[in-house]
Design a protein around this motif. Sequence first.
Motif, short mmCIF file in Angstrom:
data_model
loop_
_atom_site.label_atom_id
_atom_site.label_comp_id
_atom_site.label_asym_id
_atom_site.label_seq_id
_atom_site.Cartn_x
_atom_site.Cartn_y
_atom_site.Cartn_z
N ASP A 121 -68.35 -13.03 14.10
CA ASP A 121 -69.11 -14.24 13.22
C ASP A 121 -70.04 -14.80 14.14
O ASP A 121 -70.30 -14.82 15.14
CB ASP A 121 -68.14 -14.96 12.58
N ALA A 122 -71.04 -15.34 13.35
CA ALA A 122 -71.96 -16.24 13.81
C ALA A 122 -72.17 -17.32 12.92
O ALA A 122 -72.14 -17.48 11.54
CB ALA A 122 -73.40 -15.55 14.07
N ILE A 123 -72.67 -18.43 13.29
CA ILE A 123 -72.58 -19.80 12.48
C ILE A 123 -74.01 -20.48 12.87
O ILE A 123 -74.01 -20.89 14.30
CB ILE A 123 -71.34 -20.72 12.83
N ARG A 124 -74.56 -20.78 12.10
CA ARG A 124 -76.05 -21.58 12.30
C ARG A 124 -75.71 -22.78 12.29
O ARG A 124 -75.19 -23.37 11.34
CB ARG A 124 -77.01 -21.18 11.55
N VAL A 125 -75.84 -23.96 13.36
CA VAL A 125 -75.31 -24.98 13.52
C VAL A 125 -76.06 -26.09 12.71
O VAL A 125 -75.48 -26.69 11.94
CB VAL A 125 -75.53 -25.74 15.11
N ARG A 126 -77.41 -25.77 12.40
CA ARG A 126 -78.05 -26.63 11.57
C ARG A 126 -77.78 -26.69 10.34
O ARG A 126 -77.76 -27.58 9.51
CB ARG A 126 -79.49 -26.25 11.70
N GLU A 133 -76.21 -14.10 7.29
CA GLU A 133 -77.27 -15.13 7.15
C GLU A 133 -77.57 -15.77 8.56
O GLU A 133 -78.80 -16.54 8.49
CB GLU A 133 -76.73 -16.20 6.21
N ALA A 134 -76.61 -16.10 9.23
CA ALA A 134 -76.69 -17.12 10.27
C ALA A 134 -77.63 -16.34 11.40
O ALA A 134 -77.95 -16.83 12.37
CB ALA A 134 -75.43 -17.23 11.24
N VAL A 135 -77.39 -14.95 11.55
CA VAL A 135 -78.25 -14.00 12.56
C VAL A 135 -79.61 -13.92 12.21
O VAL A 135 -80.55 -14.22 12.63
CB VAL A 135 -77.74 -12.57 12.40
#
Length: 135
Positions: A121-126, A133-135
């Motif tokens: 998983d990856a999470i966009r902090v903003r 979608e976070a990549v």
Amino acid sequence: MKEIIAIVRMNKTGATKKALVDAGVAGFTAFKVMGRGQLVDDPAIVAERKAKMMALAGADEQDAEMLIDGFLDGHRLFPRRLFTILAHDEDADTIIEAIMAVNRTENGVGDGKIIVVPMLDAIRVRTGESGEEAV
């Protein structure tokens, strides 16, 4: 999703950054690291590398020779640049080829490593977006 970790020569940092941007990579992180790869057993390659390094050393030949021998026999670590790139699965091969193209030399040793790791998983902090979608 993939994480691509590339360890390259310091003098290839600029070319690697340009190659990543040209390959369409949205973002990446780079670190200064120290490390070493597999020792080279071929005495001819070792002698050639030592001669080239001694020619660049200049000033104090005795100190330079001691440092160079330490690099070549595995006692010292080489400065390197480590890039981490998050990529969509379908973009990974293009990114890897771009990194390889600018980092391959005719030296026969020390061109670096590329490690590809699956990402859970990856999470966009903003925005809080996760996954692809976070990549």
